[in-house]
Structure formats: structure tokens, C-alpha cells
Design a protein around this motif. Sequence first.
Motif, short mmCIF file in Angstrom:
data_model
loop_
_atom_site.label_atom_id
_atom_site.label_comp_id
_atom_site.label_asym_id
_atom_site.label_seq_id
_atom_site.Cartn_x
_atom_site.Cartn_y
_atom_site.Cartn_z
N LEU A 153 0.82 -1.21 0.00
CA LEU A 153 0.00 0.00 0.00
C LEU A 153 0.86 1.26 0.00
N ALA A 154 2.02 1.22 0.67
CA ALA A 154 2.92 2.37 0.67
C ALA A 154 3.48 2.63 -0.72
N GLN A 155 3.81 1.56 -1.44
CA GLN A 155 4.32 1.72 -2.80
C GLN A 155 3.26 2.38 -3.68
N LEU A 156 2.02 1.90 -3.56
CA LEU A 156 0.92 2.50 -4.32
C LEU A 156 0.73 3.97 -3.95
N ALA A 157 0.91 4.26 -2.69
CA ALA A 157 0.71 5.63 -2.21
C ALA A 157 1.77 6.57 -2.78
N PHE A 158 3.03 6.18 -2.70
CA PHE A 158 4.09 7.05 -3.24
C PHE A 158 3.97 7.17 -4.76
N ALA A 159 3.55 6.10 -5.42
CA ALA A 159 3.35 6.17 -6.87
C ALA A 159 2.24 7.17 -7.20
N ARG A 160 1.19 7.16 -6.40
CA ARG A 160 0.07 8.09 -6.66
C ARG A 160 0.51 9.53 -6.47
N THR A 161 1.20 9.85 -5.38
CA THR A 161 1.63 11.23 -5.17
C THR A 161 2.65 11.65 -6.22
N ALA A 162 3.47 10.70 -6.69
CA ALA A 162 4.45 11.03 -7.73
C ALA A 162 3.76 11.37 -9.04
N THR A 163 2.76 10.56 -9.44
CA THR A 163 2.06 10.84 -10.70
C THR A 163 1.23 12.11 -10.58
N TYR A 164 0.71 12.35 -9.40
CA TYR A 164 -0.06 13.58 -9.16
C TYR A 164 0.83 14.81 -9.34
N ASP A 165 1.99 14.78 -8.71
CA ASP A 165 2.92 15.89 -8.84
C ASP A 165 3.44 16.02 -10.27
#
Length: 529
Positions: free
Chosen positions: A176-188
Motif C-alpha cells: 500500500l505504501a508503494q501504491l501511495a508514493f506512486a500516486r503522489t508522484a504521478t499527481y505531482d
Amino acid sequence: MPADVRPIARALLSVSDKTGLVAFAERLAAQGVELISTGGTRKALADAGLKVMDVADLTGFPEMMDGRVKTLHPRVHGGILAVRDDAGHRASMSEHGIAPIDLVVVNLYPFEATVARGASYEDCVENIDVGGPAMIRAAAKNHADVAVVVDPASYDLVLAEFAAQGGTTLATRRKLAQLAFARTATYDAAIASWFASVEGTFAPDTRVFGGTLAEALRYGENPHQDAAFYLGSSARAGVATARQLQGKALSYNNLNDTDAAFEAVAEFDPTRTAAVVIVKHANPCGVAEGVNLEEAYRKALACDPTSAFGGIVALNRTLDAEAARAIVEIFTEVIVAPGATEEAVAIVGAKKNLRLLVTGELPDPRAGGLAFKSLAGGFLVQSRDNAVVDDMELKVVTKRAPTNAELADMAFAFRVAKHVKSNAIVYAKDLVTVGIGAGQMSRVDSARIAAAKAREAAVAAGLAAPLTKGSVVASDAFFPFADGLLVAVEAGATAVIQPGGSMRDNEVIAAADEAGLAMVFTGVRHFRH
């Protein structure tokens, strides 16, 4: 309880996408989890009859500044970031009245969707989430103790593990942490790209891309290579938007070739003509227009029936039964079209391995966007080749002007040449390709190969004359010498379309005049490497 399992006593929920939210929260509440929430999320939960604490009651501060400040508070971030086994952290929590938060469920303001609908600059800025990414990153960093969910697709995973284990395992929290950092990265990444576009900067100092996994593939171009297919934030109609109605899973090469075929067929306006493109190894091996798809397909197939075996077939109109029957007569890997009739789907369904994709629409060949490819240690970025021959000013450079029929075939051939790997030579006659030469180091070799292909196709069709007799020829870039042009003359071509711009244009024009050819310059090159 296993040592790596962390119980869930308190959960903070703050989401823009409320899909499945109430059912998820009800299951948590049924397990005795205390719910904390904000704004619209809190209202949705309260309206469903759930007991939920407002973040303002947790922090002691009201939501302020039009919602810009609500969760940026030590009682939120301390509860998320505290390391449970650290005595100093526990002491700080006790001293300042901070209770732990074990589950953070946050998805972000819809920035990408706001940009996509053409919202104003101010609206786009207001949809840049600040508190959401901060909570997501805090929870993901502290995944040793805290679970973070950024997508409703993860709700079932958390609920199943909570029911079975009484909490979440470390393995799940890491995922879930990997998915979370991927989401904030794509968002930014989306925000940074938007700012670059607003500033009119094609080459910002830092270029970032983001994508969402569509499918992990069995392997890449070859079995020893790993591969996966990702969706971009602004997908064009095609493989990224397609529904696979039947057939086995698509491979890396299938996806690459299908994209090439569909981009090529999109050059042909479906309101004007039916068109079919057959692709093999990312190169068109047969293209034709017709009064209907079946006719167009049979004409395209006749260009190079050998290469078409095991190829990709792209259509610019809804696949109908007649076209489907024709296509399934030989082994085909993929059919892609904007749509398909029920009868056509049933016909294709008889070939269980044949993939049928429908996209809903054709991509706009004039649309902008980015194209990129990897290099060792970096990548190249360019704008899409969205030049369309219909928009070009054709300049007649020979003594003889082309006839109307030759002009129509020239436009057709140049459309196709845009999608053939360089050096590209395309012979066409009556809106059908009759010979294609692709990817050669020498343009004259491409001209020879295309002519040879045409001779082979004529033999296969039982014709006495090569298909190139009376054809036009298109070149994706200028002829550097007259030799390539002379090969076309020998093949029987009567007219030429090319970009022009060579130091030896005059020699090439003189050779065309001597042979009685008509030649036009487009002023636009279509290199495709």
C-alpha cells in the motif's frame, strides 16, 4: 496476533472519489474502528448513519481558508507519524494528547480531471491538493505501523486482511505504501507538466511522466525481457482505451503493433471512406480504401498477403459481419476497430485466440501530445507528428502536373508513408498500396524492395504486369539522389510525392521531367525511426 500485524483502532478518511466509501466505512465501524473525517467525506458517512468524528474536533481548530487548512496539524500528523515502539514518540503523544491513527484513507483532489475538462487557471490551482499528499506520504513513510489506502480498489484487500488477521500485515502495508508514493508522484508529475504547458515551456529543466498499470505482461519483445503496459493520464483512443471483447491476452508486441495500426487507420476519415490497415512488426504491409470494409480489407491484403499472415488489422469503422468473415479467412493476431456488430463479434468468436478490440472512437491525427523513447541513461521527448497531408500546400515542381486521380493517390500514399519506418517508400494505385519498402538504410533500397514486393503480389494474384505499373510513389523524406526516383520509374510509377529540400532537388526534378513524371513537394517530412 503475528508480530508484524498492526491492529486498526482509528481510521482517518478524506476522499474525493467516494466510490465504495460508505460500505467500506460500515465494515470498519462494525469491527469497532473509530472513524475520523473531513468535509464532504464526513457528511457522506454521517448521512449514512455512521458515527464519525470531525477533524476539527480532533485538532481543536476549524477548517479554514476555504478548506486549504484542515488536516495540517500535529494531532493528525503526529498520530500518523508516531513510531509505536519508540518510547520518545509515545511520551510526546502522551504529553500533547495525540492518539495514534492506524489507517489513512485518502484520495486526492481531482486535479487531472479538472485540467482535462478545460477549467480555468484558478480552478486548476484550487484543485492542487496539499493536505492529502502530506497525509498520504506521512502514512506511507510510517508503513511499519500505519496502513494507507489511496484507491478504492484496495478496500477489499484491507477488509479481508482485517477480518482474517485483526489488522494489516507488514507485507500489505508495504504494498500500500508503494501504491501511495506512486500516486503522489504521478499527481505531482501532472501538476508539473501542467505548469510547463501554461508557461509554454516544451523543455522544462525536469520532465516527469506518470502512468497507471494496465497489465503486467508475460514478457517483452523477447521471452527474456520483463514488460508491463501502463496508461498515461491523457490516453488517446486506441489500445489505452480499448475493450478486449475476446481472444487470449495481448503481448508486448501485439500492443505495440496494434497501436501502430490504429494510429495509421485514424488518418482516414470514416465519414469519407472505409479504410483498413494491416500491420506487421509495426509497419503497414497493406492499406486500402473502399466502398465498405470488406472491399478495403481484400484490397489491402492483396498488397502483401505473405506479410499479412499473423498481422494486425485496423479498421476506421465499426467491424461488420462481411468484413469479419473476410478477415478470419487467414491467421490474424488482432482486430481493432471503433466498434463491432453483434454478428461480427460472433464470427470472430469462432477463432478463440483472435483478439478483438473496440475503442469507441478514432484518435484525432491532428491532436498534439508527446512522444518519447528511452535511451541509455535518459529519454528523448518530442511533440507528436500531427501533420496531415490534407493541410499541406502541395507544390508542383515538374513540367507535367498530376491528374486528379494521381493527386488522390498521392495524398493516400503520403498518409501511409507517415506510418512506415524510415526510409519509407510507398507505391499506391486507386487508393490501395501496391508496394511498401520500410526501414532501410538507403532510400533506393526501400524503393527496390517495395517494387519487388509489388511484383511478388502480382504473381500471387495471377497478374501479368506488376502492381506498380501506373502507380504513384510517396517518400517520407526527400530523394537525396535521382537513383531512388529512377527505380520508381522502372517500376512503372507515373507520379511522385515527397517533401523536397535536398541539395540535389534540381537533379531529381530534371530526372522526373525526363521520365515524364509529375512530382509535387509537400515541404513536410515524416521520418519515423
